[in-house]
Scaffold this active site. Structure first.
Site, short mmCIF file in Angstrom:
data_model
loop_
_atom_site.label_atom_id
_atom_site.label_comp_id
_atom_site.label_asym_id
_atom_site.label_seq_id
_atom_site.Cartn_x
_atom_site.Cartn_y
_atom_site.Cartn_z
N HIS A 1 -0.93 -2.45 -7.04
CA HIS A 1 -1.76 -2.11 -5.89
C HIS A 1 -3.24 -2.32 -6.16
O HIS A 1 -3.87 -1.54 -6.86
CB HIS A 1 -1.48 -0.65 -5.49
CG HIS A 1 -2.12 -0.23 -4.22
ND1 HIS A 1 -2.55 1.05 -3.99
CD2 HIS A 1 -2.42 -0.93 -3.10
CE1 HIS A 1 -3.08 1.12 -2.79
NE2 HIS A 1 -3.01 -0.06 -2.24
N ASN B 1 -4.64 6.82 -2.76
CA ASN B 1 -4.53 7.14 -1.33
C ASN B 1 -3.98 8.54 -1.09
O ASN B 1 -4.39 9.22 -0.16
CB ASN B 1 -3.66 6.10 -0.60
CG ASN B 1 -4.37 4.76 -0.49
OD1 ASN B 1 -5.58 4.68 -0.65
ND2 ASN B 1 -3.63 3.70 -0.22
N SER C 1 0.85 -1.20 0.00
CA SER C 1 0.00 0.00 0.00
C SER C 1 0.87 1.24 0.00
O SER C 1 0.50 2.27 -0.54
CB SER C 1 -0.86 0.07 1.26
OG SER C 1 -1.49 -1.13 1.50
N GLU D 1 -3.33 -0.05 -9.38
CA GLU D 1 -2.26 0.91 -9.67
C GLU D 1 -1.00 0.10 -10.02
O GLU D 1 -0.56 -0.73 -9.23
CB GLU D 1 -2.01 1.81 -8.46
CG GLU D 1 -3.20 2.72 -8.18
CD GLU D 1 -3.02 3.63 -6.96
OE1 GLU D 1 -3.52 4.76 -7.00
OE2 GLU D 1 -2.38 3.20 -5.97
N1 LIG Z 1 -6.26 -4.83 3.38
C1 LIG Z 1 -6.31 -3.82 2.54
O1 LIG Z 1 -7.30 -3.07 2.47
C2 LIG Z 1 -5.18 -3.58 1.58
C3 LIG Z 1 -5.41 -2.87 0.39
C4 LIG Z 1 -4.37 -2.71 -0.52
C5 LIG Z 1 -3.12 -3.24 -0.24
N2 LIG Z 1 -2.92 -3.93 0.93
C6 LIG Z 1 -1.58 -4.47 1.17
O2 LIG Z 1 -1.61 -5.86 0.87
C7 LIG Z 1 -0.66 -6.57 1.68
C8 LIG Z 1 -1.38 -7.68 2.43
O3 LIG Z 1 -2.40 -7.12 3.21
P1 LIG Z 1 -3.61 -7.98 3.77
O4 LIG Z 1 -4.64 -7.00 4.22
O5 LIG Z 1 -3.98 -9.04 2.81
O6 LIG Z 1 -2.93 -8.66 5.04
P2 LIG Z 1 -3.39 -9.98 5.83
O7 LIG Z 1 -2.78 -9.87 7.16
O8 LIG Z 1 -4.87 -10.19 5.69
O9 LIG Z 1 -2.68 -11.15 5.01
C9 LIG Z 1 -1.30 -11.33 4.94
C10 LIG Z 1 -1.02 -12.82 4.81
O10 LIG Z 1 0.34 -13.01 4.51
C11 LIG Z 1 0.76 -14.17 5.18
N3 LIG Z 1 2.22 -14.19 5.25
C12 LIG Z 1 3.06 -13.64 6.15
N4 LIG Z 1 4.34 -13.91 5.81
C13 LIG Z 1 4.30 -14.64 4.67
C14 LIG Z 1 5.28 -15.21 3.84
N5 LIG Z 1 6.57 -15.09 4.11
N6 LIG Z 1 4.87 -15.92 2.75
C15 LIG Z 1 3.56 -16.05 2.46
N7 LIG Z 1 2.58 -15.53 3.23
C16 LIG Z 1 2.95 -14.83 4.32
C17 LIG Z 1 0.07 -14.09 6.52
O11 LIG Z 1 0.05 -15.37 7.14
C18 LIG Z 1 -1.32 -13.61 6.09
O12 LIG Z 1 -2.19 -14.67 5.79
C19 LIG Z 1 -0.03 -5.50 2.58
O13 LIG Z 1 1.16 -5.05 1.99
C20 LIG Z 1 -1.08 -4.40 2.58
O14 LIG Z 1 -0.52 -3.14 2.87
C21 LIG Z 1 -3.91 -4.12 1.83
#
Ligand SMILES: NC(=O)c1ccc[n+]([C@@H]2O[C@H](COP(=O)([O-])OP(=O)(O)OC[C@H]3O[C@@H](n4cnc5c(N)ncnc54)[C@H](O)[C@@H]3O)[C@@H](O)[C@H]2O)c1
Length: 383
Positions: free
Chosen positions: A144, A195, A123, A156
């Site tokens: 993104h 954002n 993000s 993005e």
């Molecule tokens: N949630 C949102 O609204 C949103 C929107 C856009 C971007 N993002 C970005 O997306 C990314 C993930 O966010 P999320 O909300 O899905 O988080 P989340 O916590 O729901 O999921 C992350 C997952 O990654 C897993 N993980 C951790 N280490 C790992 C590894 N080494 N290999 C494989 N899996 C691993 C965790 O076990 C977890 O299941 C972040 O960078 C976040 O900033 C999130």
């Protein structure tokens, strides 16, 4: 490599975003290998994908056969090397921590085929910093998605300092192939486009809260008639912790002026984070809050927020983050909220009307962030 050569996708992380991205690529006809660190997390991701597909089926948007076909193209694993060994395009969606992402990218670089493009769904973290953990920075891009990734259209496609044109084009074409709306972010810049354009609004809410007037309900009541979710209500819905985190991030990397106000921080300290804790600016214990429209403030109206967005959007043009106004509008309209972007709104409402609105905000809160840019002033002057 061209989009038509891409057969296999790997998604690293099966959380909120990872499982949604996986579902989107499965529906787009690709074979996807999804990896998380524990079987339990993988299973949770698969259950999330099935839930999404069930919803599409019940709305008649996915047939039984198409669903079975999509699920047959899904493979899952807890082994990173296994997930990426035949991948053409890898998307990382693990927690937002630079060191963690760098260590995973170093592993991806080791195990993914030489030609594979590595994309990060970060993000906020710099794509260039993530790419520096690999020996293929030209084949690393930002990618993104927005939550829920299976539904939201905007992707993005972010150019890191060393991303090649070919890698960016491939990311762009693939997003199109799965029915998304890609927008290229030309510079690896905080908050990218969507954002970043929205952040000054959060700052304004944080400042208003500090003054105590209007109250969140008085403010929201002025917006509710034209918005499905009013600004403070939306902050409650997403989570006040997420808003504070975002403001602190912008304070660190863009301007100290973004620092959340003590009044906003107080919500965090009290643990009232909004919908997820049952209470924030509103009480959510009985469902969505009822906003009393008769309380609407006359101090603010929707054009104030359009003015803030437009001003920030002009900064993206000045800084070369977006190619042109049309790309920013496309990103803003596809990322949610208004059906058209700030420049189209500027044309419709009138730049000079909006400039006055911005100046009203700047007079109340004399921050540089709220100061009109040269581009905005020129547009208002008709030049
Ligand atoms: N949630 C949102 O609204 C949103 C929107 C856009 C971007 N993002 C970005 O997306 C990314 C993930 O966010 P999320 O909300 O899905 O988080 P989340 O916590 O729901 O999921 C992350 C997952 O990654 C897993 N993980 C951790 N280490 C790992 C590894 N080494 N290999 C494989 N899996 C691993 C965790 O076990 C977890 O299941 C972040 O960078 C976040 O900033 C999130």
């Amino acid at each position: 490599m061209k989009a038509e050569d891409v057969k296999k996708i790997a998604v690293i992380g099966a959380g909120d975003m990872g499982h949604g991205i996986t579902a989107a690529f499965l529906m787009g006809g690709f074979a996807v290998a999804m990896r998380d660190i524990e079987q339990e997390y993988v299973d949770r991701g698969v259950a999330g994908i099935k839930r999404s597909f069930d919803r599409f089926k019940s709305r008649g948007k996915l047939s039984e056969e198409a669903c079975a076909d999509a699920l047959a193209r899904l493979s899952t694993t807890v082994d990173l090397a296994e997930a990426v060994k035949e991948a053409d395009f890898v998307i990382e969606a693990i927690p937002e921590k630079l060191e963690l992402k760098q260590s995973v990218f170093a592993d991806l670089d080791k195990h993914a085929p030489e030609k594979a493009i590595l994309a990060t769904n970060t993000s906020n973290i710099s794509v260039t910093d993530i790419a520096s953990a690999t020996k293929r920075a030209d084949r690393v891009i930002g990618y993104h998605f927005f939550n829920p990734a299976v539904l939201m259209k905007l992707v993005e496609v972010i150019r890191g300092d060393q991303s090649s044109d070919e890698s960016i084009q491939l990311g762009y074409d693939l997003a199109k192939k799965i029915g998304k709306v890609p927008v290229v972010v030309q510079k690896d810049s905080p908050g990218f486009i969507y954002n970043r354009v929205n952040e000054p609004t959060l700052l304004l809410l944080s400042k208003i809260l500090e003054t105590g007037s209007p109250t969140p309900e008085e403010f929201d009541a002025a917006f509710k008639p034209i918005m499905p979710m009013a600004p403070f209500e939306l902050m409650d819905y997403v989570g006040i912790d997420i808003a504070v985190h975002g403001l602190n991030y912008f304070a660190d990397v863009v301007s100290e002026e973004y620092k959340p106000s003590p009044a906003l921080e107080a919500y965090l300290e009290s643990g009232n984070l909004g919908k997820k804790t049952g209470k924030g600016f509103y009480d959510w214990s009985e469902g969505r809050p009822q906003i009393d429209l008769s309380k609407a403030t006359t101090e603010y109206d929707p054009n104030h927020l359009v003015a803030l967005q437009l001003n920030e959007a002009t900064k993206l043009l000045e800084e070369g983050v977006a190619e042109d106004a049309a790309q920013i509008d496309l990103a803003m309209a596809s990322g949610g909220g208004a059906p058209i972007g700030p420049f189209a709104l500027g044309e419709g409402i009138g730049y000079s009307v909006l400039l006055e609105k911005l100046e009203e905000i700047h007079k109340k809160f004399p921050l540089d962030i709220f100061k009109a840019t040269k581009t905005f002033k020129d547009k208002a002057a008709g030049s």
